[in-house]
Design a protein around this motif. Structure first.
Motif, PDB file in Angstrom:
ATOM      1  N   LEU A 160       0.853  -1.187   0.000  1.00 46.01           N
ATOM      2  CA  LEU A 160       0.000   0.000   0.000  1.00 46.01           C
ATOM      3  C   LEU A 160       0.886   1.233   0.000  1.00 46.01           C
ATOM      4  O   LEU A 160       1.712   1.423   0.897  1.00 46.01           O
ATOM      5  CB  LEU A 160      -0.897   0.001   1.250  1.00 46.01           C
ATOM      6  N   ASP A 161       0.756   2.063  -1.033  1.00 42.42           N
ATOM      7  CA  ASP A 161       1.488   3.328  -1.126  1.00 42.42           C
ATOM      8  C   ASP A 161       0.495   4.479  -1.066  1.00 42.42           C
ATOM      9  O   ASP A 161      -0.589   4.405  -1.668  1.00 42.42           O
ATOM     10  CB  ASP A 161       2.276   3.420  -2.440  1.00 42.42           C
ATOM     11  N   ILE A 162       0.873   5.545  -0.364  1.00 43.21           N
ATOM     12  CA  ILE A 162       0.020   6.732  -0.263  1.00 43.21           C
ATOM     13  C   ILE A 162       0.796   7.934  -0.790  1.00 43.21           C
ATOM     14  O   ILE A 162       1.942   8.173  -0.396  1.00 43.21           O
ATOM     15  CB  ILE A 162      -0.398   7.009   1.197  1.00 43.21           C
ATOM     16  N   HIS A 163       0.178   8.668  -1.686  1.00 44.18           N
ATOM     17  CA  HIS A 163       0.798   9.877  -2.232  1.00 44.18           C
ATOM     18  C   HIS A 163      -0.080  11.081  -1.897  1.00 44.18           C
ATOM     19  O   HIS A 163      -1.228  11.161  -2.338  1.00 44.18           O
ATOM     20  CB  HIS A 163       0.971   9.765  -3.753  1.00 44.18           C
ATOM     21  N   LEU A 164       0.470  11.993  -1.067  1.00 45.96           N
ATOM     22  CA  LEU A 164      -0.226  13.255  -0.803  1.00 45.96           C
ATOM     23  C   LEU A 164       0.199  14.268  -1.848  1.00 45.96           C
ATOM     24  O   LEU A 164       1.318  14.184  -2.381  1.00 45.96           O
ATOM     25  CB  LEU A 164       0.122  13.763   0.600  1.00 45.96           C
ATOM     26  N   PRO A 165      -0.647  15.247  -2.169  1.00 45.58           N
ATOM     27  CA  PRO A 165      -0.268  16.245  -3.180  1.00 45.58           C
ATOM     28  C   PRO A 165       1.061  16.907  -2.823  1.00 45.58           C
ATOM     29  O   PRO A 165       1.217  17.453  -1.723  1.00 45.58           O
ATOM     30  CB  PRO A 165      -1.428  17.253  -3.137  1.00 45.58           C
ATOM     31  N   SER A 166       2.025  16.815  -3.731  1.00 49.42           N
ATOM     32  CA  SER A 166       3.351  17.386  -3.499  1.00 49.42           C
ATOM     33  C   SER A 166       3.348  18.859  -3.891  1.00 49.42           C
ATOM     34  O   SER A 166       2.387  19.368  -4.486  1.00 49.42           O
ATOM     35  CB  SER A 166       4.389  16.645  -4.338  1.00 49.42           C
ATOM     36  N   LEU A 167       4.441  19.542  -3.581  1.00 47.11           N
ATOM     37  CA  LEU A 167       4.582  20.941  -3.994  1.00 47.11           C
ATOM     38  C   LEU A 167       4.455  21.058  -5.508  1.00 47.11           C
ATOM     39  O   LEU A 167       3.830  21.991  -6.028  1.00 47.11           O
ATOM     40  CB  LEU A 167       5.939  21.483  -3.523  1.00 47.11           C
ATOM     41  N   GLU A 168       5.033  20.094  -6.227  1.00 46.50           N
ATOM     42  CA  GLU A 168       4.949  20.109  -7.690  1.00 46.50           C
ATOM     43  C   GLU A 168       3.496  19.958  -8.158  1.00 46.50           C
ATOM     44  O   GLU A 168       3.036  20.666  -9.065  1.00 46.50           O
ATOM     45  CB  GLU A 168       5.814  18.984  -8.259  1.00 46.50           C
ATOM     46  N   ASP A 169       2.738  19.050  -7.532  1.00 49.32           N
ATOM     47  CA  ASP A 169       1.313  18.872  -7.855  1.00 49.32           C
ATOM     48  C   ASP A 169       0.541  20.164  -7.602  1.00 49.32           C
ATOM     49  O   ASP A 169      -0.301  20.577  -8.409  1.00 49.32           O
ATOM     50  CB  ASP A 169       0.685  17.761  -6.996  1.00 49.32           C
ATOM     51  N   LEU A 170       0.827  20.788  -6.465  1.00 50.62           N
ATOM     52  CA  LEU A 170       0.108  22.003  -6.080  1.00 50.62           C
ATOM     53  C   LEU A 170       0.443  23.155  -7.024  1.00 50.62           C
ATOM     54  O   LEU A 170      -0.438  23.913  -7.450  1.00 50.62           O
ATOM     55  CB  LEU A 170       0.464  22.379  -4.636  1.00 50.62           C
ATOM     56  N   TYR A 171       1.733  23.277  -7.352  1.00 47.33           N
ATOM     57  CA  TYR A 171       2.169  24.319  -8.282  1.00 47.33           C
ATOM     58  C   TYR A 171       1.448  24.162  -9.622  1.00 47.33           C
ATOM     59  O   TYR A 171       0.896  25.120 -10.175  1.00 47.33           O
ATOM     60  CB  TYR A 171       3.689  24.226  -8.470  1.00 47.33           C
ATOM     61  N   THR A 172       1.429  22.932 -10.137  1.00 41.10           N
ATOM     62  CA  THR A 172       0.752  22.655 -11.402  1.00 41.10           C
ATOM     63  C   THR A 172      -0.721  23.035 -11.318  1.00 41.10           C
ATOM     64  O   THR A 172      -1.264  23.680 -12.222  1.00 41.10           O
ATOM     65  CB  THR A 172       0.873  21.155 -11.769  1.00 41.10           C
TER      66      THR A 172
END
Length: 312
Positions: free
Chosen positions: A281-293
């Motif tokens: 199980l992997d969890i990905h929270l919105p990264s700075l790069e995701d937020l910037y985009t």
């Protein structure tokens, strides 16, 4: 940090060049000991903001205060000793040695030259201090630029693309140094196009687009503003998801994917941890790069080209 004072204050600041607006009614407060990440594509207003804080240019309208003073006024000359600045694509006199460059800038800044050797050591250039700068690699010149910015133990450090030309280990060393400065009460403004890896070192991010403030806050604040989901990737055989999660499931090359609102993250995790057949199980929270985009796309409606431009 409630007792910290504001080192930088911008109130309704506008800057126009020949009638063209480079910055629109920007409000910004930066507290003592804070590390602010300043992000945006080329032409977003980052460099204009830095020049205003340094006092290299004046605002068309609005008010800029640094340590409580207008940085463009002649009586604010003493501010310069409290400031450190590293510009992008730093260049020095090639015929001087690294040590001579630092000593020269120490004289310009009116600070003692006695710390030049230890600064070279701090940035990993102690062995190259007596070599001419023309023999330095791009990464070594960048380190020398950082040493120059640290002369006089500045209270406010402005860094424009500081990790350009640094290898991964030197980049980690650089950010460790920033953490040390923060602990000593130094305030840092960090401009970077290289977003991965930056977020854990900044207290707050400010995203500019075409001279406008698009978003501002901690990474957590930005996640809530953007309302982007947490992404779960599940791997295993014969997974039978609860009905509430099954409706959110899709499949990709990594296995089963679930996009869950951040507010439901813990609830989803509790349901998934005991799932029969779950192998990973992997969890990905919105990264700075995701937020910037997200914020650039929301503003321009053409975020892909803006992101590509930012990466260049």
């Amino acid at each position: 940090m409630s007792s910290a004072i504001n080192i930088v204050e911008l109130q309704q600041v506008e800057k126009k060049y020949q009638g063209v607006s480079a910055l629109n009614k920007l409000n910004l407060e930066i507290r003592e000991g804070e590390v602010l990440g300043l992000f945006g594509h080329n032409g977003a207003g980052k460099t204009t903001t830095i020049k205003l804080i340094l006092g290299l240019i004046g605002a068309t309208s609005g008010q800029v205060k640094v340590f409580g003073e207008d940085p463009t006024q002649s009586e604010a000359r003493n501010l310069r000793r409290k400031l450190g600045f590293l510009q992008e694509n730093v260049s020095f006199y090639d015929q001087l040695t690294g040590l001579e460059v630092l000593q020269y800038f120490a004289r310009l800044k009116g600070v003692s030259k006695k710390n030049c050797l230890s600064l070279l050591d701090q940035v990993g250039l102690s062995q190259a201090g007596k070599r001419r700068v023309k023999t330095y690699s791009k990464g070594m010149r960048q380190r020398l630029g950082l040493a120059q910015a640290l002369l006089g133990e500045p209270k406010l450090l402005l860094l424009d693309e500081p990790t350009v030309g640094l290898d991964p280990i030197a980049t980690q060393d650089f950010y460790r140094r920033i953490e040390q400065l923060k602990e000593q009460g130094c305030t840092v403004i960090l401009c970077s196009h290289v977003l991965p890896g930056v977020e854990k070192y900044i207290d707050r991010a400010l995203i500019l687009g075409q001279g406008n403030l698009l978003a501002e806050g901690s990474i957590n604040d930005l996640r809530h503003q953007a309302d982007l989901p947490a992404t779960f990737h599940l791997q295993g055989s014969g997974l039978a998801l609860p009905d509430s999660l099954a409706a959110k499931a899709t499949h990709d090359e990594l296995g089963t994917r679930l996009d869950v609102p951040l507010t439901e993250k813990m609830s989803a995790m509790q349901q998934l941890v005991g799932l029969q057949g779950l192998e990973n199980l992997d969890i990905h929270l919105p990264s700075l790069e995701d937020l910037y985009t997200h914020f650039i796309e929301s503003h321009t409606g053409n975020g892909v080209s803006a992101i590509q431009e930012a990466a260049q």
